[in-house]
Write a protein that holds these residues in place. Structure first.
Motif, PDB file in Angstrom:
ATOM      1  N   LEU A  53       0.840  -1.188   0.000  1.00 21.98           N
ATOM      2  CA  LEU A  53       0.000   0.000   0.000  1.00 21.98           C
ATOM      3  C   LEU A  53       0.878   1.242   0.000  1.00 21.98           C
ATOM      4  N   THR A  54       0.384   2.308  -0.619  1.00 16.81           N
ATOM      5  CA  THR A  54       1.096   3.588  -0.634  1.00 16.81           C
ATOM      6  C   THR A  54       0.335   4.606   0.206  1.00 16.81           C
ATOM      7  N   PHE A  55       1.067   5.316   1.032  1.00 13.34           N
ATOM      8  CA  PHE A  55       0.516   6.320   1.951  1.00 13.34           C
ATOM      9  C   PHE A  55       1.263   7.623   1.704  1.00 13.34           C
ATOM     10  N   THR A  56       0.565   8.665   1.198  1.00  9.20           N
ATOM     11  CA  THR A  56       1.218   9.928   0.864  1.00  9.20           C
ATOM     12  C   THR A  56       1.000  10.970   1.962  1.00  9.20           C
ATOM     13  N   ILE A  57       2.063  11.735   2.232  1.00  7.65           N
ATOM     14  CA  ILE A  57       2.024  12.831   3.196  1.00  7.65           C
ATOM     15  C   ILE A  57       2.818  13.996   2.607  1.00  7.65           C
ATOM     16  N   TRP A  58       2.775  15.163   3.274  1.00  8.24           N
ATOM     17  CA  TRP A  58       3.660  16.258   2.879  1.00  8.24           C
ATOM     18  C   TRP A  58       4.571  16.630   4.057  1.00  8.24           C
ATOM     19  N   GLY A  59       4.744  15.712   4.985  1.00 13.98           N
ATOM     20  CA  GLY A  59       5.498  16.001   6.197  1.00 13.98           C
ATOM     21  C   GLY A  59       6.997  15.860   6.023  1.00 13.98           C
ATOM     22  N   ASN A  60       7.697  16.019   7.151  1.00 16.17           N
ATOM     23  CA  ASN A  60       9.154  15.927   7.142  1.00 16.17           C
ATOM     24  C   ASN A  60       9.615  14.551   7.623  1.00 16.17           C
ATOM     25  N   ASP A  61      10.928  14.401   7.804  1.00 20.81           N
ATOM     26  CA  ASP A  61      11.483  13.102   8.181  1.00 20.81           C
ATOM     27  C   ASP A  61      10.975  12.636   9.543  1.00 20.81           C
ATOM     28  N   ALA A  62      10.750  13.591  10.454  1.00 20.21           N
ATOM     29  CA  ALA A  62      10.266  13.212  11.787  1.00 20.21           C
ATOM     30  C   ALA A  62       8.860  12.624  11.708  1.00 20.21           C
ATOM     31  N   HIS A  63       8.023  13.191  10.825  1.00 18.43           N
ATOM     32  CA  HIS A  63       6.680  12.647  10.654  1.00 18.43           C
ATOM     33  C   HIS A  63       6.743  11.244  10.048  1.00 18.43           C
ATOM     34  N   THR A  64       7.606  11.075   9.069  1.00 19.47           N
ATOM     35  CA  THR A  64       7.749   9.762   8.440  1.00 19.47           C
ATOM     36  C   THR A  64       8.188   8.718   9.458  1.00 19.47           C
ATOM     37  N   GLN A  65       9.159   9.065  10.297  1.00 16.87           N
ATOM     38  CA  GLN A  65       9.635   8.125  11.300  1.00 16.87           C
ATOM     39  C   GLN A  65       8.539   7.790  12.307  1.00 16.87           C
ATOM     40  N   MET A  66       7.741   8.792  12.672  1.00 20.88           N
ATOM     41  CA  MET A  66       6.638   8.543  13.599  1.00 20.88           C
ATOM     42  C   MET A  66       5.673   7.520  13.018  1.00 20.88           C
ATOM     43  N   GLU A  68       6.364   5.281  10.714  1.00 21.38           N
ATOM     44  CA  GLU A  68       7.048   3.984  10.648  1.00 21.38           C
ATOM     45  C   GLU A  68       6.936   3.267  11.999  1.00 21.38           C
ATOM     46  N   ASP A  69       7.049   4.035  13.080  1.00 19.00           N
ATOM     47  CA  ASP A  69       6.919   3.441  14.411  1.00 19.00           C
ATOM     48  C   ASP A  69       5.493   2.940  14.644  1.00 19.00           C
ATOM     49  N   VAL A  70       4.506   3.708  14.190  1.00 19.46           N
ATOM     50  CA  VAL A  70       3.109   3.289  14.326  1.00 19.46           C
ATOM     51  C   VAL A  70       2.869   2.021  13.513  1.00 19.46           C
ATOM     52  N   LEU A  71       3.445   1.974  12.326  1.00 17.98           N
ATOM     53  CA  LEU A  71       3.225   0.834  11.437  1.00 17.98           C
ATOM     54  C   LEU A  71       3.847  -0.451  11.970  1.00 17.98           C
ATOM     55  N   ALA A  72       4.850  -0.336  12.835  1.00 17.67           N
ATOM     56  CA  ALA A  72       5.460  -1.536  13.396  1.00 17.67           C
ATOM     57  C   ALA A  72       4.408  -2.379  14.109  1.00 17.67           C
TER      58      ALA A  72
END
Length: 442
Positions: A53-66, A68-72
């Protein structure tokens, strides 16, 4: 000789038949067994094939990492699903998704800001997720009702909010103290935090030359984002548009005052970061910066100075911060619609919203009122969050919900480009804006 040859051929035939019989197993020859084994392997592969699945955002690296942690945790519960997070700059986001829609290449889920909603509704690319309301564990009633209004169309629910903040002001507390000035928060507590006070403070904080200059203020997240400026106009009784968004009303005395304030701060007082320069708040060279709560990811790691947050200044008609209504949607046309909705439901669950509250003002009442939200490490003090954000949740303005907003925004940005380059006066700029924007509203 002929009898000998016939006898020899007979022996050969008997030998071949015997060999053939020895290779049979319950009526299945070895080739069939081999083929069946291959098919079983293929079927097993199909049963365990991973869904992407693809999930698009316009955030920064910190948002992406957050995320990724949720997706774990999501992966633990859904081992057959993989999620690719794709970050697109906000300035390009709406146009890119429109291109994706035209090519039937939309992501499965993604962020959507409030000004994008009319066009995406018109294009029919938002999936109905109203069945989330049937899931007691999801608890749709936990969302603050007003945050769902934008995403509701008749009996359909086309998205869920993940961020509902008013715009706030970040300020360099150390810079204010060294200049002997009361901070924006201290003035706000006394009811004295006004646009006039802000302009005077910006002038007093500005000093130095060239690369060593400190600036009192910066109002732009990027140089095409003018969202702070309508707050000034509205707080003095003006507006950008009339109520039904059929007339451009920023060309008014209040609008001219707003443009003159910005012009004065940039080019006369030199208290605002000059056009095009990226002197950022977190670098310690800017006294006040207006932005959304999500910007906090940029400032939590600051160790060189003390910082805090305050509400935007007020005018005679009160405060009018931009109210962000960013939401998350499932897009139509997904190859895996059920998995996409499962992902969206997980990210917007109480667990997901709690994780996102590190960067976004939560739309779920249970999270907004929780100590966990207030006491996130390196957050501003609880009192500051209350005064700057929670007390302002019912105030402010939203961007106009118009399906041609990208064209309207482009004309407004063109006007600011003229102000930045000093090729026209505020009056001339606003007159031209009205001339160019009004036809787009009809």
């Amino acid at each position: 000789m002929k009898k000998y040859l016939i006898a020899l051929l007979g022996c050969i035939l008997i030998f071949l038949v015997a060999c053939s019989d020895s290779g049979e197993t319950n009526g299945t020859n070895s080739d069939d067994v081999s083929n069946n084994n291959n098919n079983e392997g293929q079927n097993q592969g199909a049963d365990t094939e991973e869904v992407e699945l693809t999930f698009t955002i316009w955030g920064n690296d910190a948002h992406t990492q957050m995320y990724e942690d949720v997706l774990a945790q999501f992966y633990e519960e859904n081992p057959g699903i993989k999620v690719n997070i794709q970050s697109i700059p906000f300035a390009d986001y709406q146009q890119k998704l429109s291109v994706f829609a035209a090519g039937n290449e939309l992501p499965d889920i993604g962020w959507v800001s409030e000004q994008m909603v009319p066009q995406f509704k018109e294009n029919g690319i938002l999936e109905d997720i109203s069945d989330f309301g049937n899931d007691e564990d999801f608890d749709l009633d936990d969302f603050i009702p007003s945050t769902l209004e934008l995403w509701t169309e008749g009996d359909k629910l086309l998205g869920l909010p993940f961020s509902t903040p008013p715009m706030i002001m970040y300020f360099n507390k150390t810079m204010f103290e060294e200049a002997g000035l009361e901070t924006p928060l201290e003035l706000a507590k006394k009811g004295e935090w006004t646009w006039e006070q802000m302009e005077e403070a910006a002038k007093a904080l500005s000093k130095g030359e060239g690369a060593d200059r400190d600036y009192g203020a910066r109002f732009f997240t990027d140089w095409t984002n003018f969202s702070t400026l309508p707050s000034h106009t509205i707080s003095y009784g003006g507006s950008m548009f009339n109520d039904d968004i059929t007339d451009f009303t920023w060309n008014s005395p209040q609008g001219v005052d707003t443009f003159e304030m910005l012009d004065r701060m940039m080019f006369e007082d030199k208290s605002h970061v000059p056009p095009g320069e990226n002197v950022n708040f977190e670098g310690g060279k800017v006294g006040m910066y207006t932005g959304m709560y999500s910007y906090i990811s940029n400032v939590r790691g600051i160790t060189d100075f003390e910082w805090d947050i305050a509400p935007l200044p007020k005018g005679p008609e009160g405060r009018a911060p931009l109210l962000g209504m960013a939401g998350m949607v499932a897009f139509t046309g997904s190859e895996h619609p059920e998995e996409a909705k499962k992902l969206l439901k997980f990210i917007q669950s109480k667990t997901g919203i709690q994780a996102q509250s590190a960067f976004f003002v939560p739309p779920r009442r249970s999270v907004l009122e929780s100590d966990a939200f207030m006491n996130i490490p390196n957050n501003p003090p609880k009192e500051s969050i209350q005064i700057a954000m929670i007390d302002q949740m019912n105030e402010g303005y939203m961007y106009p919900l118009h399906e041609d907003w990208t064209k309207i925004q482009s004309e407004i940005v063109n006007g600011f480009d003229k102000l930045f380059s000093q090729v026209a006066s505020p009056e001339e700029i606003l007159e031209e804006m009205e001339k160019n924007v009004d036809p787009l509203l009809k």
